[in-house]
Design a protein around this motif. Structure first.
Motif, PDB file in Angstrom:
ATOM      1  N   VAL A  57       0.845  -1.196   0.000  1.00 19.05           N
ATOM      2  CA  VAL A  57       0.000   0.000   0.000  1.00 19.05           C
ATOM      3  C   VAL A  57       0.881   1.247   0.000  1.00 19.05           C
ATOM      4  CG1 VAL A  57      -1.662   1.317   1.368  1.00 19.05           C
ATOM      5  CG2 VAL A  57      -2.034  -1.111   0.992  1.00 19.05           C
ATOM      6  N   ALA A  58       2.007   1.198   0.747  1.00 16.34           N
ATOM      7  CA  ALA A  58       2.937   2.333   0.730  1.00 16.34           C
ATOM      8  C   ALA A  58       3.436   2.574  -0.691  1.00 16.34           C
ATOM      9  CB  ALA A  58       4.120   2.057   1.661  1.00 16.34           C
ATOM     10  N   TRP A  59       3.759   1.485  -1.389  1.00 14.66           N
ATOM     11  CA  TRP A  59       4.238   1.602  -2.768  1.00 14.66           C
ATOM     12  C   TRP A  59       3.138   2.181  -3.667  1.00 14.66           C
ATOM     13  CZ3 TRP A  59       2.532  -0.604  -7.355  1.00 14.66           C
ATOM     14  CH2 TRP A  59       3.385  -0.436  -8.458  1.00 14.66           C
ATOM     15  N   MET A  60       1.905   1.682  -3.480  1.00 13.93           N
ATOM     16  CA  MET A  60       0.785   2.157  -4.311  1.00 13.93           C
ATOM     17  C   MET A  60       0.521   3.637  -4.063  1.00 13.93           C
ATOM     18  SD  MET A  60      -2.030  -0.806  -3.929  1.00 13.93           S
ATOM     19  CE  MET A  60      -1.490  -2.474  -3.858  1.00 13.93           C
ATOM     20  N   LEU A  61       0.581   4.033  -2.798  1.00 18.05           N
ATOM     21  CA  LEU A  61       0.318   5.438  -2.479  1.00 18.05           C
ATOM     22  C   LEU A  61       1.328   6.332  -3.188  1.00 18.05           C
ATOM     23  CD1 LEU A  61      -0.463   5.139   1.337  1.00 18.05           C
ATOM     24  CD2 LEU A  61      -2.048   5.889  -0.429  1.00 18.05           C
ATOM     25  N   LEU A  62       2.583   5.887  -3.208  1.00 15.13           N
ATOM     26  CA  LEU A  62       3.627   6.665  -3.877  1.00 15.13           C
ATOM     27  C   LEU A  62       3.426   6.643  -5.388  1.00 15.13           C
ATOM     28  CD1 LEU A  62       6.312   8.193  -3.469  1.00 15.13           C
ATOM     29  CD2 LEU A  62       7.480   6.036  -3.827  1.00 15.13           C
ATOM     30  N   GLN A  63       3.125   5.459  -5.899  1.00 17.20           N
ATOM     31  CA  GLN A  63       3.053   5.267  -7.346  1.00 17.20           C
ATOM     32  C   GLN A  63       1.828   5.941  -7.965  1.00 17.20           C
ATOM     33  OE1 GLN A  63       5.508   3.769  -8.721  1.00 17.20           O
ATOM     34  NE2 GLN A  63       4.847   3.442 -10.816  1.00 17.20           N
ATOM     35  N   TYR A  64       0.681   5.739  -7.352  1.00 18.28           N
ATOM     36  CA  TYR A  64      -0.562   6.195  -7.967  1.00 18.28           C
ATOM     37  C   TYR A  64      -1.042   7.541  -7.437  1.00 18.28           C
ATOM     38  CZ  TYR A  64      -0.632   1.284  -9.332  1.00 18.28           C
ATOM     39  OH  TYR A  64      -0.292   0.053  -9.826  1.00 18.28           O
ATOM     40  N   ALA A  65      -0.670   7.881  -6.192  1.00 22.27           N
ATOM     41  CA  ALA A  65      -1.191   9.130  -5.633  1.00 22.27           C
ATOM     42  C   ALA A  65      -0.079  10.112  -5.293  1.00 22.27           C
ATOM     43  CB  ALA A  65      -2.022   8.826  -4.381  1.00 22.27           C
ATOM     44  N   GLY A  66       1.175   9.708  -5.481  1.00 21.89           N
ATOM     45  CA  GLY A  66       2.297  10.604  -5.206  1.00 21.89           C
ATOM     46  C   GLY A  66       2.499  10.894  -3.732  1.00 21.89           C
ATOM     47  N   ILE A  67       1.909  10.055  -2.868  1.00 24.84           N
ATOM     48  CA  ILE A  67       2.055  10.288  -1.424  1.00 24.84           C
ATOM     49  C   ILE A  67       3.363   9.666  -0.940  1.00 24.84           C
ATOM     50  CG2 ILE A  67       1.064   9.790   0.846  1.00 24.84           C
ATOM     51  CD1 ILE A  67      -1.670   9.737  -0.592  1.00 24.84           C
TER      52      ILE A  67
END
Lengths: 293, 407
Positions: A57-67
C-alpha cells in the motif's frame, strides 16, 4: 587489543546494534500478534500477508497518488487496518465459539489468497521503494544509516505506547476485562463486539506499520511476509502467547541473539531462534513472560 | 496439484489431442508436435520465466510457421513450483499420457536435474533455458539435452574475470548456503585466483534470508575491493538494497552480482542498482529484431520486458522445430538432439551459434553495467553493454566438464 573469539570488540558492538534494529521488526510484528491473541484468542496467520500489504500500500500510495513515505506511514496502517476490520466482521467473528484451530486455518487460508492476488497483479520479483532518509553517521565502530536509527527509535516508541495503552489505561482495562469475561463487561454497558473488532483492526494496523517501515530496506514482494511470519510466531511463543511486554522484550532480545549468531556461526542464524523456542517450550511452556492459562 | 495445462489456439487444433493415441510410425508421433513449457508459474522465478516463457514458445511457433509450411504444433505449460518432485510428476505425465515431445525452460537446477533424467529414460527432448547448474552439461550431461542460455560457470567467468581485469583483486563472498550458491562461489573464486586476485573471506547466509546488514558489515570490515554476491532472486535484491543503505559502494567497495536478471534490476530500481556489473546472455536493446520482440512481449505481459531466459526459450524452440523438420520426425528424442547439434543455430534473437557435443549451446555473452537513473531514456532501459565475451571464451571448455558424451 583483545579479541573475543576472533572478533574485535568494535565489530561486536556494531553487530549488537544491528541485532537490536532487526529486533525492532520482530517486536513490532509480534506485538500485533500478541495484541490479537491476548485480547481475542485468535492466532492470526494472516499477519505476514498484512505486513506485506502494508508495504504494497505504501508503494501504491507513492506510485498512484504521489504520497511519500511519511504520508504512507500514517495512511497505510489505516487502510490495511480497515481491511482487517472488514475481515473480522465478515469472517473471523463467526468462529469465536469454535476451537482456536479454526481461526488459525481461516487466517492461514486468507494469507494464501491475499499473497496469490498480489502475485497475480504485481508479479513475483518485487517492486522498488526508495529510502526516504539516505545517508548515515559513522559511529566509529560502524556506519549507522539514518533510516535504521529511525526504525529502531520509532518502533520502540510504538511498542511502549501500545504496552502503556493496554496495561495502564482505562481502555486497556476494559479490553483485558472483555477477554476474561465478555458477558460481564457487556452487562456493564460496554460494546464488546465493537471493541474486539477495533482491536483486530489495531493489530493488523501494527503489521502494516511494520510493512511500511520495511519497504525501503527489504524487497517489496508478495512473499516478504511469509518468510518472516514463522520467525515472528517463534518470538511470540518464546515471549509467552498474548503477553504484550513479553513480545516486545523477546523481539528485541532475539534480534540481538540472532545478530550475534550471524557473526559466530552465520549458517545457523536462521535456526537459532527455533532452537531457543524448543528449549523454552520444554523448560517453561507458557513462555518467558506468559502466565499459565 | 495446481498444475494447469492449456491448449493454445491459433495454430494448434485443440480437438486433436483428445482421444488421439500415439502413432509412433507416423511422420510426427501422434501427428502433432507437442511442446511443454515447464517452469515456475507462481513463485519467485515466475517473472523471469513463467507466462513470459510460454509467450516466447508460442511466438517461436508462430514465426516458424510464418516462414514455412508447418505441421500441427501445440504448446502446453505446467507449474513445477520449484519442487523437483512436482516437476518430475508433470514431466512423467506429459511424456507418458499427454504425448508431449519436448520440455523447455525449467529454471531451478534441482528440478532441471530431475527432468533431465526422466527425459533421457523416455528418449524425449529437454531444452533448458532457465536453470543455472553447469553440471547439466558436465557430469549430468545427456544425449537428450541442450542447455541453452547460460550456466554458473559462464556467469562466474564472465563477471569474475571482467572485474579482476578492472582492478578488483581482492574478493569477499556473500554466499547463499545451498548447492547453487556454493557452486557459484567455487567457480568464481577459481577464476579470481587464476587471474591473480585473492579471496579474503566469505560468509554463508541462510537461504532465504531477509536481513543482510550483519553479513554486509562483515564484508565491509574485510576491506575487500569486491563483494561477490553468490546468491539469487530476493536474496540478491535484499543484499543490494541494504548495501546501498549502508553506503558500501560509496565507501569504495564494488558489488558483483553473480546471477542477476533484468527483472531483479527492475525490482531494485535504477537508483539502487546503478553501477552493478554482471553477465547477460541476451538484452532486449541490442538490435532491431530484439527491440521488436521485446515490444510485442511487453504488450502481452503487463509491460514487463523479456529476460534472457525467456528469449532463450524462443531461440531453443525455433531451433528444435528446424531440426524436427529437417529430420522429418519428432519420435526419437536423441536423434532430434543429434540433428540439433549437427545444424548451426540461427535465429533473430540469439543470432548464429552452435551446440557442442556435451549439449552446451554456444554464443556470445555480454558484460553489462546498470545505468544511472539519468542515463535511462525509457521503460526498462537499464543496461549498458560494457564488453562482449566471445563465444569461444564464454563457456567451460569441452574437455573440462567431465561429460561422458565427449570422447
Amino acid at each position: 587489543m583483545f579479541e573475543l573469539l576472533g572478533v574485535p570488540p568494535q565489530a561486536l558492538l556494531g553487530q549488537l546494534l544491528l541485532g537490536l534494529i532487526n529486533g525492532a521488526f520482530y517486536a513490532l510484528l509480534s506485538l500485533g500478534l500478541a495484541v490479537i491473541f491476548g485480547l481475542m484468542n485468535v492466532i492470526n496467520f494472516t499477519h505476514g500477508a498484512q505486513y506485506m500489504m502494508g508495504a504494497f500500500v505504501a508503494w501504491m500510495l507513492l506510485q498512484y497518488a504521489g504520497i511519500p513515505y511519511w504520508g504512507a506511514l500514517v495512511l497505510s496502517p489505516l487502510i490495511v487496518g480497515a481491511t482487517g476490520i472488514v475481515i473480522e466482521r465478515l469472517l473471523i467473528s463467526r468462529l469465536y465459539h469454535l476451537d482456536h484451530l479454526y481461526g488459525l486455518l481461516l487466517t492461514f487460508g486468507l494469507a494464501l489468497i491475499v499473497e496469490g492476488l498480489f502475485r497475480q497483479q504485481y508479479g513475483s520479483s518485487g517492486l522498488p521503494y526508495t529510502n526516504p532518509i539516505p545517508g548515515g553517521q559513522n559511529l566509529g565502530f560502524m556506519f549507522l544509516p539514518w533510516y535504521r536509527g529511525w526504525v529502531v527509535a520509532f518502533s520502540l516508541a510504538v511498542c511502549l505506547v501500545t504496552w502503556f495503552t493496554i496495561e495502564r489505561t482505562k481502555l486497556g482495562a476494559y479490553l483485558r476485562a472483555a477477554t476474561e469475561r465478555p458477558d460481564l463487561v457487556q452487562a456493564f454497558g460496554v460494546n464488546v463486539p465493537r471493541m474486539i473488532t477495533l482491536t483486530y483492526g489495531v493489530g493488523v494496523g501494527l503489521a502494516a506499520l511494520a510493512g511500511v517501515l520495511a519497504a525501503p530496506i527489504y524487497t517489496v514482494n508478495p512473499t516478504m511476509g511469509s518468510n518472516l511470519i514463522i520467525v515472528v510466531f517463534a518470538v511470540v511463543v518464546i515471549g509467552g502467547m498474548g503477553s504484550i511486554a513479553g513480545s516486545i522484550v523477546t523481539g528485541f532480545g532475539l534480534g540481538v541473539v540472532e545478530g550475534l549468531t550471524k557473526v559466530f556461526w552465520p549458517e545457523a542464524s536462521a535456526t537459532v531462534i527455533f532452537v531457543i523456542m524448543a528449549i523454552v517450550l520444554m523448560v517453561r511452556p507458557q513462555g518467558l513472560f506468559g502466565t499459565p492459562r | 496439484m495446481k498444475t494447469k495445462s492449456m491448449l493454445l489456439g491459433g495454430l494448434a487444433a485443440a480437438a486433436l489431442c483428445v482421444g488421439t493415441t500415439g502413432h509412433a510410425s507416423a511422420q510426427m508421433s501422434d501427428g502433432v508436435i507437442k511442446i511443454g513449457v515447464l517452469n515456475d508459474q507462481s513463485g519467485t522465478y515466475a517473472d523471469l520465466s513463467g507466462q513470459g516463457s510460454v509467450f516466447a514458445a508460442r511466438k517461436a511457433v508462430e514465426d516458424f510457421c510464418k516462414a514455412q509450411k508447418c505441421e500441427k504444433i501445440e504448446v502446453v505449460f505446467g507449474d513445477h513450483q520449484n519442487k523437483p518432485d512436482i516437476g518430475a510428476g508433470v514431466a512423467r505425465r506429459w511424456y507418458d499420457v499427454e504425448q508431449v515431445d519436448m520440455i523447455v525452460d525449467t529454471p531451478t537446477s534441482s528440478v532441471a536435474f530431475a527432468v533431465n533424467q526422466i527425459t533421457r529414460e523416455k528418449n524425449k527432448v529437454f531444452l533448458n533455458s532457465g536453470a543455472g547448474a553447469s553440471d547439466l552439461t558436465g557430469s549430468a550431461c545427456s544425449p537428450n539435452l541442450v542447455h541453452w542460455t547460460y550456466d554458473t560457470w559462464a556467469l562466474a567467468h564472465g563477471t569474475g574475470s571482467a572485474i579482476v581485469k578492472q582492478g578488483g583483486k581482492s574478493w569477499y563472498f556473500l554466499t547463499a548456503d545451498y548447492a547453487f550458491g556454493h557452486a557459484l562461489e567455487r567457480d568464481t573464486a577459481a577464476v579470481v585466483e587464476k587471474m591473480g586476485g585473492k579471496v579474503v573471506g566469505k560468509v554463508r547466509h541462510p537461504f532465504p534470508a531477509q536481513d543482510f546488514s550483519s553479513f554486509l558489515l562483515q564484508a565491509q570490515a574485510s576491506k575487500a575491493q569486491v563483494i561477490g554476491l553468490a546468491n539469487a532472486g530476493a536474496d540478491t535484491i535484499n543484499s543490494i538494497k541494504q548495501a546501498s543503505e549502508f553506503g558500501i559502494v560509496q565507501g569504495g567497495q564494488k558489488l558483483a552480482g553473480l546471477l542477476v536478471f533484468i527483472t531483479d534490476v527492475h525490482a531494485l530500481g535504477l537508483k539502487t542498482a546503478q553501477g552493478l556489473t554482471f553477465t547477460e546472455a541476451w538484452y532486449w536493446d541490442t538490435s532491431d529484431a530484439n527491440r521488436a520482440f521485446a515490444k510485442e512481449f511487453a504488450a502481452a505481459n503487463k509491460g514487463n520486458y523479456p529476460t534472457m531466459v525467456q528469449a532463450g526459450v524462443y531461440s531453443a524452440v525455433m531451433h528444435y522445430l528446424k531440426a524436427v523438420h529437417a529430420l522429418g520426425s519428432d519420435a526419437d528424442g536423441a536423434k532430434v538432439v543429434a540433428k540439433m547439434k549437427e545444424m548451426p543455430t540461427d535465429d533473430k534473437l540469439f543470432g548464429k551459434g552452435t551446440i557442442r557435443a556435451d549439449g552446451r549451446k554456444i554464443h556470445d555473452l555480454m558484460l553489462v553495467e546498470v545505468k544511472k537513473p539519468e542515463e535511462s531514456k525509457g521503460p526498462w532501459d537499464y543496461h549498458k553493454v560494457v564488453a562482449t565475451i566471445p563465444a569461444a571464451e564464454a563457456f567451460r571448455p569441452l574437455a573440462e566438464g567431465g561429460c561422458a558424451l565427449v570422447k
